[in-house]
Design a protein around this motif. Structure first.
Motif, PDB file in Angstrom:
ATOM      1  N   ALA A  32     -58.087 -78.408  55.285  1.00 41.18           N
ATOM      2  CA  ALA A  32     -58.160 -77.178  54.490  1.00 41.18           C
ATOM      3  C   ALA A  32     -59.300 -76.267  54.943  1.00 41.18           C
ATOM      4  O   ALA A  32     -59.271 -75.066  54.685  1.00 41.18           O
ATOM      5  CB  ALA A  32     -58.296 -77.516  53.009  1.00 41.18           C
ATOM      6  N   TYR A  33     -60.311 -76.822  55.621  1.00 45.44           N
ATOM      7  CA  TYR A  33     -61.372 -75.985  56.177  1.00 45.44           C
ATOM      8  C   TYR A  33     -60.853 -75.129  57.330  1.00 45.44           C
ATOM      9  O   TYR A  33     -61.391 -74.071  57.623  1.00 45.44           O
ATOM     10  CB  TYR A  33     -62.539 -76.840  56.688  1.00 45.44           C
ATOM     11  N   LYS A  34     -59.803 -75.596  57.986  1.00 50.94           N
ATOM     12  CA  LYS A  34     -59.272 -74.909  59.160  1.00 50.94           C
ATOM     13  C   LYS A  34     -58.041 -74.051  58.864  1.00 50.94           C
ATOM     14  O   LYS A  34     -57.846 -73.010  59.486  1.00 50.94           O
ATOM     15  CB  LYS A  34     -58.906 -75.931  60.248  1.00 50.94           C
ATOM     16  N   ILE A  35     -57.166 -74.537  57.967  1.00 47.66           N
ATOM     17  CA  ILE A  35     -55.921 -73.820  57.671  1.00 47.66           C
ATOM     18  C   ILE A  35     -55.660 -73.835  56.171  1.00 47.66           C
ATOM     19  O   ILE A  35     -56.141 -74.708  55.451  1.00 47.66           O
ATOM     20  CB  ILE A  35     -54.712 -74.438  58.417  1.00 47.66           C
ATOM     21  N   GLU A  36     -54.906 -72.882  55.710  1.00 48.18           N
ATOM     22  CA  GLU A  36     -54.541 -72.823  54.299  1.00 48.18           C
ATOM     23  C   GLU A  36     -53.443 -73.837  54.018  1.00 48.18           C
ATOM     24  O   GLU A  36     -52.467 -73.934  54.769  1.00 48.18           O
ATOM     25  CB  GLU A  36     -54.046 -71.414  53.961  1.00 48.18           C
ATOM     26  N   LEU A  37     -53.635 -74.602  52.955  1.00 50.12           N
ATOM     27  CA  LEU A  37     -52.697 -75.675  52.625  1.00 50.12           C
ATOM     28  C   LEU A  37     -52.121 -75.509  51.221  1.00 50.12           C
ATOM     29  O   LEU A  37     -52.796 -75.023  50.323  1.00 50.12           O
ATOM     30  CB  LEU A  37     -53.385 -77.044  52.683  1.00 50.12           C
ATOM     31  N   GLN A  38     -50.907 -75.968  51.080  1.00 46.80           N
ATOM     32  CA  GLN A  38     -50.280 -76.161  49.783  1.00 46.80           C
ATOM     33  C   GLN A  38     -49.956 -77.651  49.731  1.00 46.80           C
ATOM     34  O   GLN A  38     -49.134 -78.140  50.507  1.00 46.80           O
ATOM     35  CB  GLN A  38     -49.022 -75.307  49.652  1.00 46.80           C
ATOM     36  N   VAL A  39     -50.610 -78.397  48.841  1.00 50.73           N
ATOM     37  CA  VAL A  39     -50.549 -79.854  48.836  1.00 50.73           C
ATOM     38  C   VAL A  39     -49.752 -80.353  47.635  1.00 50.73           C
ATOM     39  O   VAL A  39     -49.958 -79.892  46.511  1.00 50.73           O
ATOM     40  CB  VAL A  39     -51.963 -80.454  48.812  1.00 50.73           C
ATOM     41  N   PHE A  40     -48.862 -81.298  47.891  1.00 44.97           N
ATOM     42  CA  PHE A  40     -48.081 -81.948  46.850  1.00 44.97           C
ATOM     43  C   PHE A  40     -48.335 -83.443  46.923  1.00 44.97           C
ATOM     44  O   PHE A  40     -48.167 -84.047  47.978  1.00 44.97           O
ATOM     45  CB  PHE A  40     -46.582 -81.685  47.037  1.00 44.97           C
ATOM     46  N   GLU A  41     -48.744 -84.043  45.800  1.00 46.21           N
ATOM     47  CA  GLU A  41     -48.962 -85.481  45.740  1.00 46.21           C
ATOM     48  C   GLU A  41     -47.697 -86.140  45.213  1.00 46.21           C
ATOM     49  O   GLU A  41     -47.160 -85.736  44.191  1.00 46.21           O
ATOM     50  CB  GLU A  41     -50.148 -85.805  44.837  1.00 46.21           C
ATOM     51  N   LEU A  42     -47.214 -87.139  45.942  1.00 49.17           N
ATOM     52  CA  LEU A  42     -45.985 -87.838  45.563  1.00 49.17           C
ATOM     53  C   LEU A  42     -46.233 -89.326  45.421  1.00 49.17           C
ATOM     54  O   LEU A  42     -47.097 -89.883  46.084  1.00 49.17           O
ATOM     55  CB  LEU A  42     -44.904 -87.628  46.635  1.00 49.17           C
ATOM     56  N   LYS A  43     -45.430 -89.946  44.612  1.00 46.84           N
ATOM     57  CA  LYS A  43     -45.433 -91.399  44.471  1.00 46.84           C
ATOM     58  C   LYS A  43     -44.374 -91.957  45.417  1.00 46.84           C
ATOM     59  O   LYS A  43     -43.310 -91.367  45.591  1.00 46.84           O
ATOM     60  CB  LYS A  43     -45.086 -91.810  43.039  1.00 46.84           C
ATOM     61  N   PRO A  44     -44.619 -93.102  46.021  1.00 45.04           N
ATOM     62  CA  PRO A  44     -43.598 -93.696  46.885  1.00 45.04           C
ATOM     63  C   PRO A  44     -42.402 -94.169  46.055  1.00 45.04           C
ATOM     64  O   PRO A  44     -42.543 -94.528  44.892  1.00 45.04           O
ATOM     65  CB  PRO A  44     -44.317 -94.880  47.531  1.00 45.04           C
ATOM     66  N   VAL A  45     -41.239 -94.145  46.680  1.00 46.41           N
ATOM     67  CA  VAL A  45     -40.037 -94.675  46.039  1.00 46.41           C
ATOM     68  C   VAL A  45     -39.878 -96.138  46.439  1.00 46.41           C
ATOM     69  O   VAL A  45     -40.571 -96.625  47.323  1.00 46.41           O
ATOM     70  CB  VAL A  45     -38.775 -93.853  46.417  1.00 46.41           C
ATOM     71  N   SER A  46     -38.946 -96.816  45.819  1.00 37.83           N
ATOM     72  CA  SER A  46     -38.707 -98.219  46.145  1.00 37.83           C
ATOM     73  C   SER A  46     -38.228 -98.355  47.592  1.00 37.83           C
ATOM     74  O   SER A  46     -37.696 -97.405  48.177  1.00 37.83           O
ATOM     75  CB  SER A  46     -37.664 -98.812  45.202  1.00 37.83           C
ATOM     76  N   PHE A  47     -38.369 -99.550  48.123  1.00 43.14           N
ATOM     77  CA  PHE A  47     -37.907 -99.814  49.481  1.00 43.14           C
ATOM     78  C   PHE A  47     -36.414 -99.502  49.610  1.00 43.14           C
ATOM     79  O   PHE A  47     -35.991 -98.879  50.586  1.00 43.14           O
ATOM     80  CB  PHE A  47     -38.182-101.274  49.872  1.00 43.14           C
TER      81      PHE A  47
END
Length: 110
Positions: A32-47
């Protein structure tokens, strides 16, 4: 991190383990110091769900989210979700740990 048309979309897979979350957030902050980011946090799904998504090239993880430019994750439980998204969306993946899977399955292992 603000949102704009020029922002790069990053999906961050979390297993909620504090050390893993901090490692991933540290990399995201450095980017984020270098480029503008849009961040989404996700939970892993089952195997099984990740395997189905991978087999049929269908994103069963973040189908309502914008296409990611990068997928980042730490922790063994997030690997298969990351690989399913990589195959379905053709996105680059960064895993922040020594993976028990072949390193060639990811674009970058740190």
């Amino acid at each position: 991190m603000s949102e704009s048309n020029n922002a790069r979309v990053v999906w961050f897979f979390s297993d909620n383990k504090p050390g893993h979350v901090n490692q991933t957030r540290g990399l995201i902050q450095a980017l984020a110091y270098k480029i503008e980011l849009q961040v989404f946090e996700l939970k892993p799904v089952s195997f099984i769900k990740a395997l189905i998504g991978w087999l049929f090239k269908v994103d069963l993880v973040g189908n309502n989210l914008p296409d990611p430019d990068l997928v980042i994750g730490t922790g063994h439980s997030v690997h298969f979700s990351m690989l399913a998204v990589r195959r379905a969306r053709g996105v680059k993946t960064i895993v922040l740990m020594k993976t028990s899977l072949p390193v060639s399955w990811f674009d970058l292992c740190i």
